[in-house]
Every structure is written in structure tokens, then in C-alpha cells.
Design an enzyme around this catalytic site. Structure first.
Site, mmCIF file in Angstrom:
data_model
loop_
_atom_site.group_PDB
_atom_site.id
_atom_site.type_symbol
_atom_site.label_atom_id
_atom_site.label_comp_id
_atom_site.label_asym_id
_atom_site.label_seq_id
_atom_site.Cartn_x
_atom_site.Cartn_y
_atom_site.Cartn_z
ATOM 1 N N ASP A 14 0.866 -1.165 0.000
ATOM 2 C CA ASP A 14 0.000 0.000 0.000
ATOM 3 C C ASP A 14 0.913 1.228 0.000
ATOM 4 O OD1 ASP A 14 -2.447 1.516 0.342
ATOM 5 O OD2 ASP A 14 -1.879 1.745 2.440
ATOM 6 N N ASP A 16 -0.385 5.049 0.937
ATOM 7 C CA ASP A 16 -0.745 6.022 1.965
ATOM 8 C C ASP A 16 -0.746 5.384 3.353
ATOM 9 O OD1 ASP A 16 -1.390 8.177 0.038
ATOM 10 O OD2 ASP A 16 -3.001 6.819 -0.540
#
Length: 241
Positions: A14, A16
Site C-alpha cells: 500500500d 498512503d
């Protein structure tokens, strides 16, 4: 759960709140957008953030499951229209764009790679296939990757805008695996969201590690294998041929 190294061929990340901290960047962006709006209209203390959060919640509901639910140009278009009020009439494209540029300019300026991110990504890129899998619009995630200096580490970047679905939907993980030509059981997802990243990846047939360096997921310790820093990846993963 145990801390034995996980054998894998690929690692999906991922972006963020995993490879950089989102909150200070978002805060800087909101302050910049509020200053830009203040040159046109005066709102009371806290009113801008309240308006922003209200619009964000509306769009999250209206565009649920779509990457467009993250699109800041939609946020600021609606904010500009509401802040200026019905007496001004019509849409406010110039103001919406001004708020958008102010937000992202401050956001990008604030971004810093997570501790050990470059070290770990550089090391893993020599032993594993790496991909980025993110719920967001494509343009801004590409800009973030470039601004953070991560581009050379990833063989694939898959956003929910490109996939047409958001994590935890299996399709977004499958697109990344297909791009890397790696089977799900030979891949690990690393992300901060218990539902989207951890449970989504596991349901799609991947292994997973929940990153808790920036967030604490309620109940995660009982369910998920967690890492509190990216430095822990060195002891949690091992390469397989």
C-alpha cells in the site's frame, strides 16, 4: 501469530500511511486550501474543515467503491460552490482549481518517506518482485511515487481507478499479481488497513502483513501478523525461487 519468516516471491505495498505518513500531509494541504479560500470568502473558525469533512463523507457515500471518491477536484468543486453561496450563482471552476492546487502543492511539499522505506524497498527489489496497490486515483498516486523517489523499486503500480474496484475487492490484487506473473500464495501484501489490505489480500489468496507504524487497528493483534516498522520486513520475509 508467529514471527517465522514468510517465504514469498513478490511483495505488494500500500502507499498512503504505509510508505509515508498521510496525516501531516493532509493537514498541510487543508491549511493551504483554507488560506486560498479565505482570499474569496470568510468562514468561521473550524468551518472549512467541517465543510471539507462533510463533502468528503457525502462523496464517499455517493461514489462508494469507486476511485472517484478520493478525487480532490470533486471535493473542492463542491466546497467552492457551497462556500460562495447561492447569491454568487453557478459553479466556481477557477476557485475549485485554486483550492485543488493549493492542497496538493502543500501536501507534496510535506511528504517524507517512512523510516527505512528506501532501505527496505531497495533491498527487497534485489530479491523480490515489487508492486504498489493503492485505493486512489492514478494521477496523484503516480505523483506521490515520483515525489517520494520510489519509482525505480516497483515493477507495477495498480490503482483502484485502473482496476475499477477498490481494496478489499480481489480484482485489484489479481491485476498486480498478473503484472508480476506471480501466484497469490507466493505473494505478501503489506498495508495499514485491516479490512482493505490485510483481509482483502488474505481473501484473494495472498499472505499479508499489517503495518501499524502510523495507525492502530482495533483487534488487529488478535487476527493479523503486524509489523510496527518497515525495518521489520527484513526479518519477516524470505525469498523463494
Amino acid at each position: 501469530m508467529g514471527a517465522d519468516p514468510i517465504p514469498c516471491e513478490a511483495v505488494l505495498f500500500d502507499l498512503d500511511n504505509t510508505l509515508y505518513e498521510y496525516a501531516p500531509c493532509h493537514g498541510a494541504g487543508l491549511r493551504a486550501a483554507e488560506r486560498a479560500l479565505a482570499t474569496h470568502v470568510t468562514l468561521g473558525p473550524g468551518a472549512f474543515v467541517e465543510l471539507h469533512d462533510s463533502v468528503r463523507a457525502e462523496l464517499a457515500q455517493e461514489l462508494k467503491g469507486q476511485a472517484a471518491s478520493h478525487e480532490r477536484s470533486l471535493f473542492f468543486k463542491r466546497i467552492a460552490e457551497r462556500a460562495m453561496g447561492p447569491t454568487e450563482g453557478g459553479v466556481q471552476p477557477a476557485l475549485a482549481l485554486q483550492l485543488y492546487e493549493a492542497y496538493w502543492g502543500a501536501f507534496m511539499e510535506c511528504m517524507q518517506p517512512a523510516p527505512h522505506a528506501h532501505e527496505q524497498l531497495s533491498s527487497l527489489a534485489g530479491t523480490h518482485r515489487l508492486a504498489l496497490v493503492s485505493n486512489h486515483t492514478n494521477l496523484m498516486q503516480l505523483r506521490k511515487v515520483e515525489a517520494l523517489g520510489f519509482a525505480s523499486y516497483f515493477e507495477a503500480i495498480i490503482t483502484s481507478e485502473e482496476a475499477g474496484v477498490e481494496k478489499p475487492h480481489a480484482r485489484i490484487f489479481e491485476l498486480a499479481l498478473r503484472a508480476l506473473d506471480v501466484a497469490g500464495e507466493r505473494a505478501v501484501m503489506v498495508g495499514d488497513d485491516l479490512e482493505a489490505d490485510y483481509r482483502g489480500a488474505r481473501a484473494a489468496g495472498l499472505q499479508a502483513l499489517l503495518y501499524t507504524g502510523y495507525t492502530t487497528e482495533a483487534g488487529a493483534d488478535a487476527e493479523a501478523t503486524c509489523i510496527a516498522s518497515l525495518e521489520e520486513l527484513a526479518s519477516r520475509l524470505t525469498a523463494v525461487e
